[in-house]
Design an enzyme around this catalytic site. Structure first.
Site, PDB file in Angstrom:
ATOM      1  N   ASP A 163       0.840  -1.201   0.000  1.00  0.00           N
ATOM      2  CA  ASP A 163       0.000   0.000   0.000  1.00  0.00           C
ATOM      3  C   ASP A 163       0.880   1.259   0.000  1.00  0.00           C
ATOM      4  O   ASP A 163       0.619   2.217  -0.724  1.00  0.00           O
ATOM      5  CB  ASP A 163      -0.919  -0.008   1.227  1.00  0.00           C
ATOM      6  CG  ASP A 163      -1.650  -1.333   1.347  1.00  0.00           C
ATOM      7  OD1 ASP A 163      -2.367  -1.685   0.409  1.00  0.00           O
ATOM      8  OD2 ASP A 163      -1.462  -2.038   2.362  1.00  0.00           O
ATOM      9  N   HIS A 191      -4.391  -3.315   6.390  1.00  0.00           N
ATOM     10  CA  HIS A 191      -4.214  -3.604   4.967  1.00  0.00           C
ATOM     11  C   HIS A 191      -5.586  -4.040   4.425  1.00  0.00           C
ATOM     12  O   HIS A 191      -5.875  -5.219   4.292  1.00  0.00           O
ATOM     13  CB  HIS A 191      -3.177  -4.706   4.744  1.00  0.00           C
ATOM     14  CG  HIS A 191      -3.201  -5.213   3.325  1.00  0.00           C
ATOM     15  ND1 HIS A 191      -2.837  -4.430   2.251  1.00  0.00           N
ATOM     16  CD2 HIS A 191      -3.594  -6.390   2.803  1.00  0.00           C
ATOM     17  CE1 HIS A 191      -2.997  -5.118   1.144  1.00  0.00           C
ATOM     18  NE2 HIS A 191      -3.453  -6.308   1.438  1.00  0.00           N
TER      19      HIS A 191
HETATM   20  P1  NAX Z   1      -2.145 -18.340  -3.675  1.00  0.00           P
HETATM   21  O1  NAX Z   1      -3.519 -18.882  -3.477  1.00  0.00           O
HETATM   22  O2  NAX Z   1      -1.564 -18.314  -5.059  1.00  0.00           O
HETATM   23  O3  NAX Z   1      -1.131 -19.135  -2.758  1.00  0.00           O
HETATM   24  C1  NAX Z   1      -1.354 -19.340  -1.398  1.00  0.00           C
HETATM   25  C2  NAX Z   1      -0.672 -20.636  -1.043  1.00  0.00           C
HETATM   26  O4  NAX Z   1      -0.716 -20.761   0.366  1.00  0.00           O
HETATM   27  C3  NAX Z   1      -1.350 -21.880  -1.621  1.00  0.00           C
HETATM   28  O5  NAX Z   1      -0.405 -22.612  -2.382  1.00  0.00           O
HETATM   29  C4  NAX Z   1      -1.809 -22.641  -0.390  1.00  0.00           C
HETATM   30  O6  NAX Z   1      -1.735 -24.048  -0.557  1.00  0.00           O
HETATM   31  C5  NAX Z   1      -0.815 -22.141   0.662  1.00  0.00           C
HETATM   32  N1  NAX Z   1      -1.249 -22.311   2.035  1.00  0.00           N
HETATM   33  C6  NAX Z   1      -2.496 -22.225   2.555  1.00  0.00           C
HETATM   34  N2  NAX Z   1      -2.488 -22.533   3.844  1.00  0.00           N
HETATM   35  C7  NAX Z   1      -1.213 -22.821   4.188  1.00  0.00           C
HETATM   36  C8  NAX Z   1      -0.582 -23.237   5.369  1.00  0.00           C
HETATM   37  N3  NAX Z   1      -1.274 -23.424   6.486  1.00  0.00           N
HETATM   38  N4  NAX Z   1       0.753 -23.450   5.354  1.00  0.00           N
HETATM   39  C9  NAX Z   1       1.459 -23.282   4.242  1.00  0.00           C
HETATM   40  N5  NAX Z   1       0.908 -22.908   3.052  1.00  0.00           N
HETATM   41  C10 NAX Z   1      -0.398 -22.679   3.038  1.00  0.00           C
HETATM   42  O7  NAX Z   1      -2.164 -16.884  -3.018  1.00  0.00           O
HETATM   43  P2  NAX Z   1      -1.161 -15.660  -3.266  1.00  0.00           P
HETATM   44  O8  NAX Z   1      -1.623 -14.853  -4.415  1.00  0.00           O
HETATM   45  O9  NAX Z   1       0.237 -16.156  -3.253  1.00  0.00           O
HETATM   46  O10 NAX Z   1      -1.481 -14.771  -1.971  1.00  0.00           O
HETATM   47  C11 NAX Z   1      -1.142 -15.221  -0.671  1.00  0.00           C
HETATM   48  C12 NAX Z   1      -1.769 -14.337   0.375  1.00  0.00           C
HETATM   49  O11 NAX Z   1      -1.288 -13.011   0.288  1.00  0.00           O
HETATM   50  C13 NAX Z   1      -3.285 -14.225   0.286  1.00  0.00           C
HETATM   51  O12 NAX Z   1      -3.852 -14.325   1.577  1.00  0.00           O
HETATM   52  C14 NAX Z   1      -3.492 -12.822  -0.246  1.00  0.00           C
HETATM   53  O13 NAX Z   1      -4.763 -12.300   0.082  1.00  0.00           O
HETATM   54  C15 NAX Z   1      -2.366 -12.105   0.428  1.00  0.00           C
HETATM   55  N6  NAX Z   1      -1.971 -10.786  -0.112  1.00  0.00           N
HETATM   56  C16 NAX Z   1      -1.536  -9.872   0.789  1.00  0.00           C
HETATM   57  C17 NAX Z   1      -1.085  -8.628   0.389  1.00  0.00           C
HETATM   58  C18 NAX Z   1      -0.608  -7.635   1.385  1.00  0.00           C
HETATM   59  O14 NAX Z   1      -0.281  -6.522   0.952  1.00  0.00           O
HETATM   60  N7  NAX Z   1      -0.518  -7.910   2.689  1.00  0.00           N
HETATM   61  C19 NAX Z   1      -1.115  -8.245  -1.049  1.00  0.00           C
HETATM   62  C20 NAX Z   1      -1.182  -9.399  -1.973  1.00  0.00           C
HETATM   63  C21 NAX Z   1      -2.059 -10.532  -1.529  1.00  0.00           C
HETATM   64  O15 NAX Z   1      -3.397 -10.187  -1.809  1.00  0.00           O
END
Ligand code: NAX
Length: 330
Positions: A163, A191
């Site tokens: 952000d 966020h």
């Molecule tokens: P993806 O869905 O591509 O990847 C997430 C991965 O996490 C999956 O492979 C899943 O199997 C794995 N996962 C789930 N639970 C787990 C656990 N207990 N232990 C280990 N791995 C686990 O998501 P992606 O686009 O990579 O985004 C990841 C996260 O970042 C999401 O929650 C998303 O909302 C968040 N974001 C946060 C941002 C921020 O600024 N703070 C911005 C970008 C993003 O939106």
């Protein structure tokens, strides 16, 4: 050559990690002289772990000079063994018909045990950045669980740097300046769409930003554009922000560890009463980092416009906290 440090990344088969891992491996986060051992964590689902093996094959194929080991784990107790830096990216996404409370609770089931495992297994000086959403409350849950195992909640941050970087970029474009000429940007709070990107103290080439842009642009364009940028990326790309999120995570951890040279950066850190935000939430604040420690910038004047927005995002964080209060005691 320095001794290798251990960097854990959860959600390692996901789209953010696909960019993040390679930036860390190339030295962008901890410096070109810091070898790393990568601890990649994923859910214990065979197809997901298979996909992660593909990513590891690509790490191997880069023949990175700084990579001194790559591990795959699906149990945090094993995956956080000796961890120096953890990037908690994996989270439960909101499913169809899922209420906010369900989402918060489901993520509590991930971040509570991860906090506990970090306290049990990681290096006692571990620094943890929570990226997975809802990032601020997930960080609160992990920090609370880890505090019971002896870690300081200040070792747990939430990422609001994406952000912050978006706000810098919007202002640079508007004023015809370069990103590096923008200083003292602040993103306060959560966020989420209640975040408050604040230009009150910001400068462009040393001049107050508010002398270069008008209030109508701030209220009608700048703030909503930054708040809604994630949704705009999804609309354009068909997928949520990934490379920019990874880049922001690299920026956050690098600044925390290597310092900001007096510059301000926005970090989601445990509220300590600064600026009237009572303890109990993880809140985006302007911070300066030095010698591996962060400090909240103090003494800033807050006008009525800012106060209302800072309180609104605080209220949202308290509501998130109320929805998972029982998990904090568990
Ligand atoms: P993806 O869905 O591509 O990847 C997430 C991965 O996490 C999956 O492979 C899943 O199997 C794995 N996962 C789930 N639970 C787990 C656990 N207990 N232990 C280990 N791995 C686990 O998501 P992606 O686009 O990579 O985004 C990841 C996260 O970042 C999401 O929650 C998303 O909302 C968040 N974001 C946060 C941002 C921020 O600024 N703070 C911005 C970008 C993003 O939106």
């Amino acid at each position: 050559m320095k001794k290798p440090v251990k960097v854990a990344i959860t959600g390692a088969a996901g789209q953010i990690a696909y960019s993040l891992i390679f930036r860390i491996a190339s030295g962008s986060m901890l410096g070109p002289d810091q070898p790393v051992i990568l601890q990649l964590l994923e859910v214990p689902v065979p197809e997901v772990l298979e996909k992660l093996k593909g990513t590891v094959m690509e790490i191997d194929d880069c023949a990175f000079p700084l990579v001194h080991g790559v591990e795959i784990h699906s149990d945090p107790m094993a995956g956080f063994e000796g961890t120096d830096y953890a990037l908690l990216v994996g989270a439960r996404p909101r499913g169809p018909g899922m209420e906010r409370k369900d989402l918060l609770t489901a993520n509590g089931g991930i971040f509570g045990p991860q906090g506990k495992a970090l306290a049990a297994k990681a290096n006692k000086d571990v620094r943890v950045l929570v990226v997975g959403n809802p990032a601020n409350t997930n960080a609160l849950i992990a920090a609370t669980a880890a505090a019971r195992g002896g870690l300081d909640p200040k070792q747990f941050h939430a990422m609001v740097r994406l952000d912050h970087n978006r706000a810098v970029s919007q202002l640079a474009t508007k004023t015809g300046a370069h990103n590096t000429e923008i200083e003292k940007m602040i993103v306060w709070g959560n966020h989420s769409s209640t975040q408050y990107p604040d230009l009150s103290h910001c400068t462009v080439r040393g001049k107050p930003a508010k002398s270069l842009v008008d209030q109508a642009w701030i209220e009608k364009e700048f703030i909503p554009t930054v708040q809604q940028r994630g949704a705009a990326i999804i609309k354009a790309r068909g997928l949520s922000s990934a490379a920019s999120a990874a880049s922001a995570a690299v920026d956050h951890m690098r600044d925390w560890v290597l310092g900001t040279n007096g510059k301000w950066v926005s970090m989601g850190v445990p509220s300590d009463g600064s600026y009237g935000i009572k303890p109990g939430v993880v809140y985006g604040y302007p911070c300066i980092c030095k010698n591996g420690q962060y400090e909240i910038v103090q003494g800033l004047s807050i006008d009525a416009f800012s106060r209302a927005r800072m309180d609104a995002t605080d209220t949202e964080l308290r509501e998130e906290r109320a929805a998972i209060e029982d998990l904090l005691k568990a």
